[in-house]
Design a protein around this motif. Structure first.
Motif, PDB file in Angstrom:
ATOM      1  N   VAL A  99     -71.398  88.809 -98.818  1.00 32.71           N
ATOM      2  CA  VAL A  99     -70.558  87.983 -98.489  1.00 32.71           C
ATOM      3  C   VAL A  99     -68.724  88.481 -97.588  1.00 32.71           C
ATOM      4  O   VAL A  99     -68.807  89.760 -98.214  1.00 32.71           O
ATOM      5  N   ILE A 100     -69.461  87.994 -96.812  1.00 33.99           N
ATOM      6  CA  ILE A 100     -68.053  88.985 -95.688  1.00 33.99           C
ATOM      7  C   ILE A 100     -66.242  88.504 -95.750  1.00 33.99           C
ATOM      8  O   ILE A 100     -66.228  87.547 -94.724  1.00 33.99           O
ATOM      9  N   GLY A 101     -65.713  88.923 -96.489  1.00 28.88           N
ATOM     10  CA  GLY A 101     -64.421  88.405 -96.006  1.00 28.88           C
ATOM     11  C   GLY A 101     -64.401  87.806 -97.712  1.00 28.88           C
ATOM     12  O   GLY A 101     -64.722  87.330 -98.931  1.00 28.88           O
ATOM     13  N   GLY A 102     -63.260  87.921 -98.364  1.00 32.34           N
ATOM     14  CA  GLY A 102     -61.739  87.891 -99.775  1.00 32.34           C
ATOM     15  C   GLY A 102     -60.597  86.719-100.157  1.00 32.34           C
ATOM     16  O   GLY A 102     -60.756  87.104-101.151  1.00 32.34           O
ATOM     17  N   GLY A 103     -61.118  86.096 -98.970  1.00 32.84           N
ATOM     18  CA  GLY A 103     -59.997  84.625 -99.419  1.00 32.84           C
ATOM     19  C   GLY A 103     -61.024  83.398 -99.775  1.00 32.84           C
ATOM     20  O   GLY A 103     -62.205  83.769-100.552  1.00 32.84           O
TER      21      GLY A 103
ATOM     22  N   LEU B 127     -68.891  96.857 -90.290  1.00 33.74           N
ATOM     23  CA  LEU B 127     -68.110  97.785 -89.239  1.00 33.74           C
ATOM     24  C   LEU B 127     -69.203  97.206 -87.866  1.00 33.74           C
ATOM     25  O   LEU B 127     -69.327  96.845 -86.752  1.00 33.74           O
ATOM     26  N   THR B 128     -70.910  96.965 -87.894  1.00 30.88           N
ATOM     27  CA  THR B 128     -71.681  96.753 -87.433  1.00 30.88           C
ATOM     28  C   THR B 128     -72.942  96.210 -88.198  1.00 30.88           C
ATOM     29  O   THR B 128     -72.802  96.146 -89.539  1.00 30.88           O
ATOM     30  N   SER B 129     -73.625  95.384 -87.476  1.00 29.01           N
ATOM     31  CA  SER B 129     -74.711  94.152 -88.486  1.00 29.01           C
ATOM     32  C   SER B 129     -75.941  94.510 -87.755  1.00 29.01           C
ATOM     33  O   SER B 129     -76.217  94.721 -86.151  1.00 29.01           O
ATOM     34  N   VAL B 130     -76.747  94.931 -88.216  1.00 32.05           N
ATOM     35  CA  VAL B 130     -78.629  94.760 -86.953  1.00 32.05           C
ATOM     36  C   VAL B 130     -79.371  93.884 -88.284  1.00 32.05           C
ATOM     37  O   VAL B 130     -79.321  93.853 -89.712  1.00 32.05           O
TER      38      VAL B 130
ATOM     39  N   VAL C 215     -59.264  84.352 -89.627  1.00 32.85           N
ATOM     40  CA  VAL C 215     -59.288  84.831 -87.757  1.00 32.85           C
ATOM     41  C   VAL C 215     -58.496  86.441 -87.489  1.00 32.85           C
ATOM     42  O   VAL C 215     -58.335  86.855 -88.068  1.00 32.85           O
ATOM     43  N   ALA C 216     -59.830  86.782 -86.063  1.00 34.25           N
ATOM     44  CA  ALA C 216     -59.721  88.094 -85.643  1.00 34.25           C
ATOM     45  C   ALA C 216     -58.635  88.278 -85.646  1.00 34.25           C
ATOM     46  O   ALA C 216     -58.177  87.707 -84.124  1.00 34.25           O
ATOM     47  N   ARG C 217     -57.293  88.972 -85.474  1.00 40.14           N
ATOM     48  CA  ARG C 217     -56.057  88.682 -84.804  1.00 40.14           C
ATOM     49  C   ARG C 217     -56.085  89.981 -83.815  1.00 40.14           C
ATOM     50  O   ARG C 217     -55.828  90.611 -84.368  1.00 40.14           O
ATOM     51  N   GLY C 218     -55.652  89.963 -82.367  1.00 36.41           N
ATOM     52  CA  GLY C 218     -55.778  90.993 -81.285  1.00 36.41           C
ATOM     53  C   GLY C 218     -56.085  91.019 -81.053  1.00 36.41           C
ATOM     54  O   GLY C 218     -57.639  91.236 -80.744  1.00 36.41           O
ATOM     55  N   LYS C 219     -56.235  90.958 -79.253  1.00 40.29           N
ATOM     56  CA  LYS C 219     -57.488  91.786 -78.284  1.00 40.29           C
ATOM     57  C   LYS C 219     -57.475  92.670 -78.575  1.00 40.29           C
ATOM     58  O   LYS C 219     -57.110  93.307 -78.320  1.00 40.29           O
TER      59      LYS C 219
ATOM     60  N   ALA D  98     -60.288  93.177 -89.220  1.00 42.71           N
ATOM     61  CA  ALA D  98     -61.571  92.903 -89.886  1.00 42.71           C
ATOM     62  C   ALA D  98     -61.685  92.891 -88.390  1.00 42.71           C
ATOM     63  O   ALA D  98     -61.075  93.024 -86.908  1.00 42.71           O
ATOM     64  N   LEU D  99     -63.143  92.969 -87.767  1.00 41.69           N
ATOM     65  CA  LEU D  99     -63.627  93.475 -86.106  1.00 41.69           C
ATOM     66  C   LEU D  99     -63.563  91.923 -86.373  1.00 41.69           C
ATOM     67  O   LEU D  99     -63.982  90.715 -86.758  1.00 41.69           O
ATOM     68  N   ALA D 100     -64.019  91.341 -84.223  1.00 44.57           N
ATOM     69  CA  ALA D 100     -63.507  89.780 -83.873  1.00 44.57           C
ATOM     70  C   ALA D 100     -65.651  90.075 -84.142  1.00 44.57           C
ATOM     71  O   ALA D 100     -66.402  90.971 -84.285  1.00 44.57           O
ATOM     72  N   PRO D 101     -66.084  88.965 -84.627  1.00 42.81           N
ATOM     73  CA  PRO D 101     -67.278  88.142 -85.065  1.00 42.81           C
ATOM     74  C   PRO D 101     -68.281  88.201 -84.506  1.00 42.81           C
ATOM     75  O   PRO D 101     -69.171  89.350 -84.510  1.00 42.81           O
TER      76      PRO D 101
END
Length: 275
Positions: free
Chosen positions: A7-11, A81-84, A110-114, A204-207
């Motif tokens: 699970v990615i995320g602890g909210g 950071l990365t996935s494969v 939500v990944a905030r920031g462009k 967090a990175l953007a999905p």
């Protein structure tokens, strides 16, 4: 380390997913930032979570985390950071380490920031998202850290300890990264400095950066009623799937995503037994 469901995320979404995946007998690893960095933590009053009127954000997150811990879920503080995907497994890097699972639940909010100008162009050529991964490459050199969380300060201190000359930008609003073949300088909020690397440490990175090929809709992860994405074995829940951005909705989606992930893992195991 390997597990059934990562699970990615602890909210609320990620913790709900962890509790319900454990209820189905699945091993679970939750990768997340510290609870105190969750956007819900500073909320003084949360009135729309059923059964817990007027609870604070910190109280709600703490109770959810304790429930998940008591259920037997394991926890790791860090950023994916990365996935494969290889074969029937997902491999996810967290800092310098790699973890694998049969199914994933993305609940990173939500990944905030462009992206900043130059960020994508120089990624891997002087732009990094992980100080502990790449810091040794810049030992004795000038680097910039763009920090967007309290834990980013710790990564900057790590860089200083290994001999990097660090310029720290605290939650800069505007940045532009300059260079030729590699990074040469960065300008943040009007301040420029010559550097060999820029460490951009967002929560967090953007999905779509973490999962290339992931389908989105209006900036949110596209899912079906099972919370399944277009990528096999990847499910999503919570704010990353769109509004309403509320804890109760996130917890419900986390439950569905974990049930779907557990069923997916069971199907994989059934197919393996059948040869």
């Amino acid at each position: 380390m390997s597990c059934d469901i990562l699970v990615i995320g602890g909210g609320p979404a990620g913790l709900s997913a962890a509790v319900n995946a454990r209820a189905r007998g699945r091993s679970v690893l939750v990768v997340s930032n510290p609870l105190e960095e969750n956007p819900l933590w500073p909320a003084e009053r949360v009135d729309n979570y059923p059964g817990l009127p007027a609870v604070s954000g910190a109280e709600l997150l703490t109770q959810l985390r304790r429930h998940a811990e008591r259920s037997g879920a394991e926890f790791l503080t860090g950023r994916a950071l990365t996935s494969v995907r290889m074969g029937d497994a997902w491999y996810v890097s967290v800092g310098p380490d790699m973890y694998n699972a049969k199914a994933l639940v993305l609940a990173a909010g939500v990944a905030r920031g462009k992206k900043f100008p130059g960020e994508a162009e120089f990624l891997g050529r002087g732009v990094s998202y992980c100080a502990t991964c790449d810091g040794m490459l810049y030992r004795g050199k000038a680097v910039a850290v763009l920090g967007y969380s309290d834990s980013a300060r710790q990564e900057a201190e790590f860089l200083e300890r290994i001999g990097c000359r660090v310029t720290y930008f605290d939650r800069p609003r505007t940045c532009e990264i300059h260079g030729e073949e590699t990074v040469r300088s960065v300008t943040c909020d009007g301040q420029s400095t010559d550097v060999d690397c820029v460490f951009i440490l967002r929560p967090a990175l953007a999905p779509t950066d973490l999962f290339p090929g992931l389908e989105t809709e209006k900036g949110f992860v596209a899912v079906d009623r099972r919370m399944a994405t277009n990528l096999p074995g990847l499910f999503a829940a919570g704010d990353c799937t769109g509004g309403p951005l509320q804890a109760a909705k996130a917890a419900g989606e986390g439950l569905i995503a974990s049930q779907s992930a557990a069923a997916y893992v069971a199907d994989l195991e059934r197919q393996a037994r059948q040869g």
